[in-house]
Every structure is written in structure tokens, then in C-alpha cells.
Write an enzyme that holds these catalytic residues in place. Structure first.
Site, mmCIF file in Angstrom:
data_model
loop_
_atom_site.group_PDB
_atom_site.id
_atom_site.type_symbol
_atom_site.label_atom_id
_atom_site.label_comp_id
_atom_site.label_asym_id
_atom_site.label_seq_id
_atom_site.Cartn_x
_atom_site.Cartn_y
_atom_site.Cartn_z
ATOM 1 N N SER A 1 -8.509 11.360 -0.939
ATOM 2 C CA SER A 1 -7.715 11.472 0.277
ATOM 3 C C SER A 1 -8.117 12.782 0.950
ATOM 4 O O SER A 1 -8.772 13.626 0.322
ATOM 5 C CB SER A 1 -6.219 11.482 -0.048
ATOM 6 O OG SER A 1 -5.838 10.246 -0.619
ATOM 7 N N HIS B 1 1.865 7.128 11.028
ATOM 8 C CA HIS B 1 0.636 6.360 11.234
ATOM 9 C C HIS B 1 0.848 5.135 12.127
ATOM 10 O O HIS B 1 -0.119 4.537 12.577
ATOM 11 C CB HIS B 1 0.070 5.877 9.892
ATOM 12 C CG HIS B 1 -0.579 6.952 9.080
ATOM 13 N ND1 HIS B 1 -0.913 6.786 7.757
ATOM 14 C CD2 HIS B 1 -0.960 8.201 9.404
ATOM 15 C CE1 HIS B 1 -1.482 7.902 7.298
ATOM 16 N NE2 HIS B 1 -1.508 8.772 8.277
ATOM 17 N N GLU C 1 1.487 9.780 -4.985
ATOM 18 C CA GLU C 1 0.300 10.142 -5.755
ATOM 19 C C GLU C 1 0.251 11.641 -5.993
ATOM 20 O O GLU C 1 0.355 12.426 -5.047
ATOM 21 C CB GLU C 1 -0.959 9.686 -4.991
ATOM 22 C CG GLU C 1 -2.233 9.777 -5.800
ATOM 23 C CD GLU C 1 -3.381 8.981 -5.150
ATOM 24 O OE1 GLU C 1 -3.460 7.759 -5.342
ATOM 25 O OE2 GLU C 1 -4.174 9.606 -4.433
ATOM 26 N N ASN D 1 0.811 -1.219 0.000
ATOM 27 C CA ASN D 1 0.000 0.000 0.000
ATOM 28 C C ASN D 1 0.848 1.275 0.000
ATOM 29 O O ASN D 1 0.334 2.357 0.243
ATOM 30 C CB ASN D 1 -0.981 0.003 1.182
ATOM 31 C CG ASN D 1 -0.270 -0.031 2.512
ATOM 32 O OD1 ASN D 1 0.952 -0.109 2.569
ATOM 33 N ND2 ASN D 1 -1.025 0.032 3.589
ATOM 34 N N HIS D 2 2.136 1.158 -0.245
ATOM 35 C CA HIS D 2 2.989 2.352 -0.312
ATOM 36 C C HIS D 2 2.883 2.982 -1.707
ATOM 37 O O HIS D 2 2.804 2.282 -2.707
ATOM 38 C CB HIS D 2 4.439 1.983 0.020
ATOM 39 C CG HIS D 2 4.616 1.556 1.445
ATOM 40 N ND1 HIS D 2 5.723 0.908 1.900
ATOM 41 C CD2 HIS D 2 3.793 1.686 2.517
ATOM 42 C CE1 HIS D 2 5.587 0.662 3.196
ATOM 43 N NE2 HIS D 2 4.421 1.127 3.592
ATOM 44 N N HIS E 1 -6.486 6.868 10.041
ATOM 45 C CA HIS E 1 -5.315 7.043 9.163
ATOM 46 C C HIS E 1 -5.626 6.800 7.684
ATOM 47 O O HIS E 1 -4.831 7.135 6.824
ATOM 48 C CB HIS E 1 -4.175 6.138 9.611
ATOM 49 C CG HIS E 1 -4.212 4.733 9.052
ATOM 50 N ND1 HIS E 1 -5.302 3.895 9.194
ATOM 51 C CD2 HIS E 1 -3.291 4.025 8.359
ATOM 52 C CE1 HIS E 1 -5.046 2.746 8.625
ATOM 53 N NE2 HIS E 1 -3.840 2.786 8.107
ATOM 54 N N GLY E 2 -6.750 6.178 7.374
ATOM 55 C CA GLY E 2 -7.014 5.879 5.963
ATOM 56 C C GLY E 2 -8.384 5.266 5.805
ATOM 57 O O GLY E 2 -9.239 5.407 6.688
#
Lengths: 135, 473
Positions: free
Chosen positions: B377, B325, B202, B198-199, B396-397
Site C-alpha cells: 500500500s 474514495h 491491516e 474488500n473492507h 485509490h487502489g
């Protein structure tokens, strides 16, 4: 195939490895770990790396073995297809066979071996391990 | 589970005889119903540990992980509590660095493919795509000791960057000897590498601004303004520190007679040698991650310079914030010193709190929330409510709802990539499987997650961004 990936944990990958002795369980666990990272059948066996370990218990030996594979893959920049393991008590000597790592073949980076549900056990003639891998 | 209000739910300690404190979960009813029972079980496990402070907290992005579920916070008394390598997890200081810019979408529309291609060539992913140069022993020690300060001293960032980072990019770990040689060996070739899974890096455009005043303070002024979000952590160095100290803390748990409901929660008394050795090593990993993200941010700026033929300063590509995170920190909450373990959770300090950068002290700390690939985001801001209710923490997401193995079975990477392209999103990944694993459908609705924390008042919405081009490791 003496290992299978287990559904469940959402963020990571878990597998179960079986065998008729610890040697087979360790070898299968190594193969499962390789398969998390890349298509194992696409990796040749042109180079060899050796690992020697000793741990207080068979459970810790498997944890140390799999953690050592993660370390070796990252620091030697290699992908492996096969593992040959000899176990004597809680001592291990392993030979890993593989080739230099390549970006195109990498599917997933393993961060480490979790202790969540980590277990090795024996039921009669069946030897088994359950492992959760952080990816 | 008891409903406290529209966004808070309590699991009382009476639920399990071993629980010492309650657990409180944040989220709308829809979100709470989407979280599997296993994650709640993991949350209550943490409530069983010695010295745990009331309550253990789950965020709306919580999902089943190992040890502490992802999207949760466990705080422990600094004297009577524990520190846990397993609870913090392998990806120490995985987090986000965010750059603003003066550019607008129309400025980069025809360059977005070149930008992402150049980033893909410039920023190494990890295994098999190692860094261009390995750090020497003394250079690595410098990174572990000084964090992002080392990057600035080596010409790849500015003092202004440091002033806009959590801890100003340095958790001050004077002694690097608690980091094993193995961890150092893994870290040497990985400074400035993204990793996989998931790194990501963007390029995004601002889609909505909710709080014009605070957004302006964070450098966000216009809809369609271009920003860059990058997400990575301490890479193999942090992973190895967790591996090393999981073993140390497993032994310590036995030595100090600590009952563990899950072996992954291996821990040591906070004031023990084993506890403090881990804390020192973890701080080194935190520093490595701060440095790693700033180094990648530097390369992102260089890629923009090369493609846009402009100096990054003239494009206003300043750091908005760099935030962790996954981390364990010694903080004061309610006049008590606590070791706060945030796993998949963001510090969300409110206005006036110590630790908020001077530039933002009066408005609160920026909170950077990554959505799933192809979805929105957010930038949020910390609140006083978070300081009282959640140890100054928020989500965090988006949070996964489907395992990676299930995702690979259900989605095809090439089709996910095509779906992104149909939305005008350019994407690159080291392997097509990554697109399947990270398909937007395997995550919760990030908008609902963010509405939940905003509704609960533990961080409030500042701006929403949508993806333009994405590079996955």
C-alpha cells in the site's frame, strides 16, 4: 436452477433469472440474491417474514423487491433460503423462509441492486430478468 | 484513443456523437492495455451527460463497474450540470483511516497474531455480527449531522484526529430529514462495523520512504515503522441512501428529459430539489462513514493497548489521515463551482489548497492507497498538477482485473491464506471465500498503478508499506 450467474462485470456480480411467468422470475431472482450472500442450502426454513409491495411497473417491482430483501436481511438479521411470491399486476406479496443470520455462513454482503443493465423482459412464453448486484 | 504523453491518453469527444467532452485516462501503456473496453465505454457514457466538464477522467486503477467505472472522476457545472446518486454509487464515502505509531516491526512480531485475533473479536464485520449496541434515534441523528465530531464528543477519538481528516470528519449536513427511515434503520446497528468484501483492517510496516521531508510531516520516519490502515465506508446506511435516490433520480431523469446512456447514471439537475435532497442525504452518509472509520480506529488503538500493555498515546498511534474514495463534493476548480463525483478515486489537493488540513497545508494532502491483500500500500501526497489536471484527484487502489465469480472459481481460499502465511502475513476473514475473492492475483500491480500517477505528476510517492497482519470483513 432457473437462474445463472453471468460473467463480465469486474467489481460486482450479475445474474439472469428465467421463468414461465413473473412469479417464477421473481422467486428465482430472490434465490440468486440469497446465493450471492451465503450457501442457500445451508439455511433452514424455520422462520417466515412477509413482504408487500406495489410499484408503478413490473421492472420497478422487481427492483423494489430485491432491494427490500437486502433491507430485511440487514435489519432483521436473517438469512433466507426460499421465497414464495404472488404477483397481481404490479403488486406483490412475498413470504421469505429462513433462519437467524450467522457470521460463519456469511460469504458476501450485498450493498444494493444496481440499475446497470437491469432489465425485465418477455419473449413469447419466456420471462426473464437481468440483475447486477453491488457487493 | 490518442496518446498525449507517457501517462495520459485521450478519447476525443468525436469518438461518439453523444459525447459532450473528451475523456482522459491516466496510466502507463501496460496499465491502459490491461483495462477492458467496457470500462472505457462506461467512461464515455459519463461524458454524454448534461453540464459535464471537460474532461471526464479515468485513473490507472479503473475497472468495469456500474454507472461510472470504478477509478474515475466526473465533474459537473454547479448550475448547468447534474448530481447523480448512481454515479457516486452504493458505498458512499468508502475510504481509509490510517494510524501511525512509534512501534517497529520487532516490537510487534510476536504479538501480531494476538493483535489481529483481538481485532477480529472486537470489530464487528456486519450482517450476523451486528454491533454491540444500537444507536438511539437522537444518537444516529448526531452522527449524521456531526460525523466524526460525534465520535470525539463521545470519548472515542480526539480533536487531533479531526484535524487530520478530510473535511475534519464533518460535511455539515444540518438536515437529516432527507435520509429515509429505512436508511436510518440500517445505520443504527452499524456504527463501528467493518463490512465485508474488500473492507479490511491491516497492520503494516513501512517498506520504503521516497520523500523523507513529506513523510516526516505525515509521521513516517523509519523503515519498519508500524502503521495501521483500515478501509470501510457508510455501510448499510449509505447503501440504502443510494438505493432510495437511484429511484428518485431515475424519475428525475425522465422529468427533466435527461438522456441516460446507462440507467445507473440516473441523475438530477444539480440545483433541482431532487439533486439537492440527494446531496443533503449523501453528506449524512459521508458523515456516518467518517464516524465509522474513527470508531474502528479507536478500537484498533484499544486492541494495541490491551496486547502491548501500553497507552496508545505512548505508542504514538496518531491519525495520519482519513480520506474518502467514493464521494460527490462541491468544489471550486478553475474559478468554477463543480460537483465532483469521485468513484474509486482520492482527493489529492496540493500544497496551499483550501481543504488541506492546517498541519499539512504547506506540503499537500496525504493520499492513502490500499493495495490488494498481501501486496504493498502507499502514502502519496497531492500536487498542484492534480489541481489543474484532475480536479485535485488521483487513484485509490490497485483496481480489479478479475471478477469475484471468476476469482472464486480460480482460487481456493485456504491456499491464498497459506500463501500469505508463507510471506509471514497473518490473516483472518469471516469466511474463507473472501480470501479467494480478494486473492492478490485478481488485482492490477499496485506498484505500476502508483508509478503511473507519480509519473503523471498528479500525486507523488511518499512511502510504501507492506502487510504484517490483515483482518478481512
Amino acid at each position: 436452477m432457473p437462474y445463472r450467474f453471468v460473467e463480465g462485470i469486474v467489481s460486482d456480480i450479475a445474474f439472469e433469472a428465467t421463468g414461465s411467468d413473473w412469479k417464477e422470475v421473481f422467486e428465482s431472482s430472490a434465490q440468486a440474491l440469497f446465493s450471492v450472500m451465503y450457501e442457500r442450502s445451508s439455511i433452514s426454513s424455520e422462520q417466515r417474514v412477509e413482504i408487500s409491495l406495489e410499484s408503478p411497473t413490473i421492472s420497478e417491482l422487481l427492483y423494489d423487491f430485491l432491494s427490500e430483501i437486502v433491507f430485511v436481511i440487514e435489519t432483521k438479521n436473517m438469512f433466507f433460503s426460499e421465497a414464495e411470491v404472488e404477483i397481481s399486476g404490479t403488486r406483490l406479496a412475498a413470504r421469505l423462509w429462513g433462519e437467524p443470520a450467522s457470521a460463519e455462513k456469511l460469504e458476501c454482503i450485498v450493498k444494493g441492486i444496481s440499475l446497470h443493465n437491469f432489465a425485465v423482459f418477455r419473449h413469447g412464453k419466456e420471462y426473464k430478468a437481468t440483475v447486477t448486484v453491488d457487493i | 484513443m490518442e496518446k498525449i504523453d507517457s501517462y495520459r491518453w485521450r478519447i476525443p469527444k468525436s469518438e461518439r456523437k453523444e459525447m459532450r467532452v473528451d475523456a482522459v485516462a491516466y496510466g502507463s501503456e501496460k496499465i491502459i492495455n490491461s483495462i477492458g473496453q467496457e470500462a472505457f465505454k462506461q467512461l464515455t457514457n459519463v461524458a454524454c451527460l448534461p453540464g459535464v466538464v471537460n474532461p471526464v477522467i479515468a485513473m490507472p486503477d479503473m475497472h468495469w463497474g456500474y454507472g461510472l467505472p470504478v477509478g474515475a472522476i466526473g465533474a459537473f457545472d454547479a448550475e448547468k450540470g447534474v448530481i447523480s446518486a448512481g454515479m457516486t454509487g452504493f458505498d458512499i464515502n468508502c475510504g481509509i483511516h490510517m494510524l501511525r505509531s512509534d512501534l517497529h516491526i520487532e516490537d510487534i512480531e510476536r504479538y501480531k497474531e494476538r493483535l489481529i485475533d483481538l481485532m477480529f473479536q472486537t470489530i464487528p464485520a456486519g450482517v450476523g455480527v451486528g454491533n454491540k449496541a444500537k444507536l438511539s434515534d437522537s444518537q444516529l441523528d448526531g452522527v449524521l449531522r456531526d460525523g466524526a465530531v460525534w465520535v470525539v464528543e463521545n470519548g472515542c477519538g480526539t480533536k487531533d484526529d479531526l484535524l487530520h481528516m478530510e473535511e475534519e470528519g464533518n460535511m455539515f449536513s444540518e438536515d437529516t430529514s432527507f435520509v429515509s427511515q429505512k436508511a436510518k434503520a440500517r445505520g443504527k446497528g452499524q456504527l463501528g462495523t467493518l463490512g465485508a468484501g474488500n473492507h479490511f483492517v491491516e497492520i503494516q510496516r513501512v517498506d520504503k520512504i521516497y520523500d523523507v521531508h513529506v513523510a516526516k510531516r505525515f509521521g513516517i520516519t523509519d523503515v519498519n515503522q508500524v502503521v495501521v490502515m483500515l478501509h470501510t465506508g457508510s455501510r448499510g446506511l449509505g447503501h440504502q441512501i443510494c438505493t432510495d435516490y437511484l429511484k428518485v433520480h431515475s424519475s428525475a431523469s425522465k422529468k427533466y428529459n435527461i438522456w441516460l446512456p446507462d440507467q445507473q447514471l440516473a441523475c438530477a439537475p444539480a440545483n433541482s430539489g431532487e439533486g439537492q435532497a440527494y446531496f443533503s442525504a449523501m453528506k449524512c452518509a459521508v458523515n456516518f462513514a467518517f464516524a465509522n472509520r474513527l470508531m474502528i480506529a479507536h478500537w484498533v488503538r484499544k486492541c494495541f493497548e490491551k496486547v502491548m500493555h501500553r497507552d496508545w498515546h505512548s505508542m504514538g498511534m496518531d491519525t495520519i489521515y482519513n480520506v474518502a474514495h467514493n464521494i460527490c463534493k462541491l468544489e471550486v476548480h478553475g474559478n468554477r463551482e463543480l460537483y465532483v463525483h469521485r468513484k474509486g478515486a482520492t482527493r489529492a489537493f496540493g500544497p496551499g489548497a483550501d481543504g488541506v488540513p492546517g498541519a499539512y497545508r504547506d506540503v499537500g494532502q496525504p493520499v492513502l492507497i490500499a493495495g490488494s491483500m498481501g501486496t504493498a500500500s502507499y502514502i502519496l501526497v497531492g500536487t498542484e498538477r492534480a489541481m489543474i489536471d484532475t480536479y485535485g484527484s488521483t487513484c485509490h487502489g490497485a483496481g480489479r482485473t478479475m471478477s469475484r465469480t471468476a476469482a472464486i472459481k480460480r482460487f481456493r481460499g485456504d491456499r491464498v491464506k497459506e500463501a500469505l502465511a508463507s510471506k509471514g502475513i497473518v490473516s483472518r476473514a469471516t469466511h474463507p471465500k473472501v480470501f479467494a475473492e480478494e486473492a492478490p492475483e485478481v488485482y492490477k500491480d499496485v506498484d505500476e498503478v502508483v508509478r503511473s500517477v507519480d509519473g503523471a505528476g498528479i500525486s507523488t510517492m511518499v512511502a510504501r508499506m507492506v502487510p504484517v497482519a490483515v483482518m478481512k470483513g
